[in-house]
Each structure stands twice: as C-alpha cells, then as structure tokens.
Write an enzyme that holds these catalytic residues in place. Structure first.
Site, PDB file in Angstrom:
ATOM      1  N   ALA A  38     -58.419  79.588 -24.709  1.00 10.73           N
ATOM      2  CA  ALA A  38     -58.492  79.143 -23.315  1.00 10.73           C
ATOM      3  C   ALA A  38     -59.879  79.359 -22.719  1.00 10.73           C
ATOM      4  O   ALA A  38     -60.369  78.519 -21.960  1.00 10.73           O
ATOM      5  CB  ALA A  38     -57.432  79.871 -22.486  1.00 10.73           C
ATOM      6  N   GLY A  83     -56.115  81.562 -30.746  1.00  9.62           N
ATOM      7  CA  GLY A  83     -56.202  80.469 -31.711  1.00  9.62           C
ATOM      8  C   GLY A  83     -55.603  80.734 -33.070  1.00  9.62           C
ATOM      9  O   GLY A  83     -55.618  79.866 -33.923  1.00  9.62           O
ATOM     10  N   ILE A  93     -54.400  74.582 -26.556  1.00 10.81           N
ATOM     11  CA  ILE A  93     -55.065  75.730 -25.952  1.00 10.81           C
ATOM     12  C   ILE A  93     -54.150  76.942 -26.065  1.00 10.81           C
ATOM     13  O   ILE A  93     -52.957  76.862 -25.766  1.00 10.81           O
ATOM     14  CB  ILE A  93     -55.404  75.457 -24.471  1.00 10.81           C
ATOM     15  CG1 ILE A  93     -56.346  74.259 -24.369  1.00 10.81           C
ATOM     16  CG2 ILE A  93     -56.005  76.692 -23.811  1.00 10.81           C
ATOM     17  CD1 ILE A  93     -56.658  73.825 -22.949  1.00 10.81           C
ATOM     18  N   CYS A  94     -54.751  78.060 -26.492  1.00 11.96           N
ATOM     19  CA  CYS A  94     -53.977  79.284 -26.648  1.00 11.96           C
ATOM     20  C   CYS A  94     -54.841  80.480 -26.272  1.00 11.96           C
ATOM     21  O   CYS A  94     -55.957  80.310 -25.789  1.00 11.96           O
ATOM     22  CB  CYS A  94     -53.484  79.400 -28.080  1.00 11.96           C
ATOM     23  SG  CYS A  94     -54.832  79.374 -29.252  1.00 11.96           S
ATOM     24  N   ASN A  95     -54.339  81.684 -26.539  1.00 11.40           N
ATOM     25  CA  ASN A  95     -55.122  82.892 -26.239  1.00 11.40           C
ATOM     26  C   ASN A  95     -56.283  83.047 -27.189  1.00 11.40           C
ATOM     27  O   ASN A  95     -57.428  83.088 -26.777  1.00 11.40           O
ATOM     28  CB  ASN A  95     -54.242  84.141 -26.293  1.00 11.40           C
ATOM     29  CG  ASN A  95     -53.627  84.470 -24.961  1.00 11.40           C
ATOM     30  OD1 ASN A  95     -54.161  84.116 -23.913  1.00 11.40           O
ATOM     31  ND2 ASN A  95     -52.493  85.134 -24.991  1.00 11.40           N
TER      32      ASN A  95
END
Length: 106
Positions: free
Chosen positions: A41, A13, A9-11
């Site tokens: 996210a 991608g 999970i990231c801001n």
C-alpha cells in the site's frame, strides 16, 4: 480483451504475490491477456503515477483503505474493490481474476 493491468494492494505483498501467481495461471487458462501484480500500500500511489492501471483490488487486510483509494481513483475511471475474504484466504485465483475482469468490463 487486449492487455489490461490489474493491481493488487496489500500490506507487504507476500501472500498477495501467491494469489497473483494463481490469477496468472487462471488468465492463461482463460486465454486472457492481463498483467497482474501486487504491491504494498505504501508504494501504490507511486506505481499509479508510473503506469496505466485498469483496476485495483485491495487485500482484505487493507480494506480500511478502500475509501482513500476510491477518492483518488474513481475520478480517473479506475474501479476499486476489496477482494472477497474467503477467495483471498483460499487463494482462489480464478474467482479473484473474474472479479477483476468484471470490474474492468462494467
């Protein structure tokens, strides 16, 4: 190991998608049957409802969300950790893969 699913999970991608590619190459080298993908996210909760996830790794940029995801996922038996910032920055797919596998196996 039968197929396991690892969600990062990231801001947005972008950089995490590059890390996913490196993790997949490391998994091939190690002969592991894993499905690895990255997601923003904002979309993570929907994805968790759609498919079985074995472990979740958070990009360092969203580490502030760790407690929120732990509250959701710990009762479901899904471990959550933040990716080591150095491993993330160096795009060390092997180390991040090993982190995820150790989370699944513990």
């Amino acid at each position: 190991m039968s197929e396991k699913t690892i969600m990062l999970i990231c801001n947005a991608g972008m950089s995490t998608s590059m890390l996913v590619t490196k993790m997949q190459k490391a998994a091939e080298t190690q002969g592991l049957d894993v499905d690895i993908f990255a997601i923003a996210a904002a979309e993570a909760t929907n994805k968790l409802e759609q498919r079985k996830i074995d472990t979740v790794l958070l990009g360092p940029q969203v580490r502030f969300m760790q407690k929120q995801f732990e509250e959701k996922l710990t009762p479901l038996g899904i471990p959550v950790e933040v990716i080591n910032m150095t491993d993330y920055g160096m795009m060390n797919g092997e180390k991040v893969l090993n982190q995820a596998v150790s989370m699944i196996n513990s």
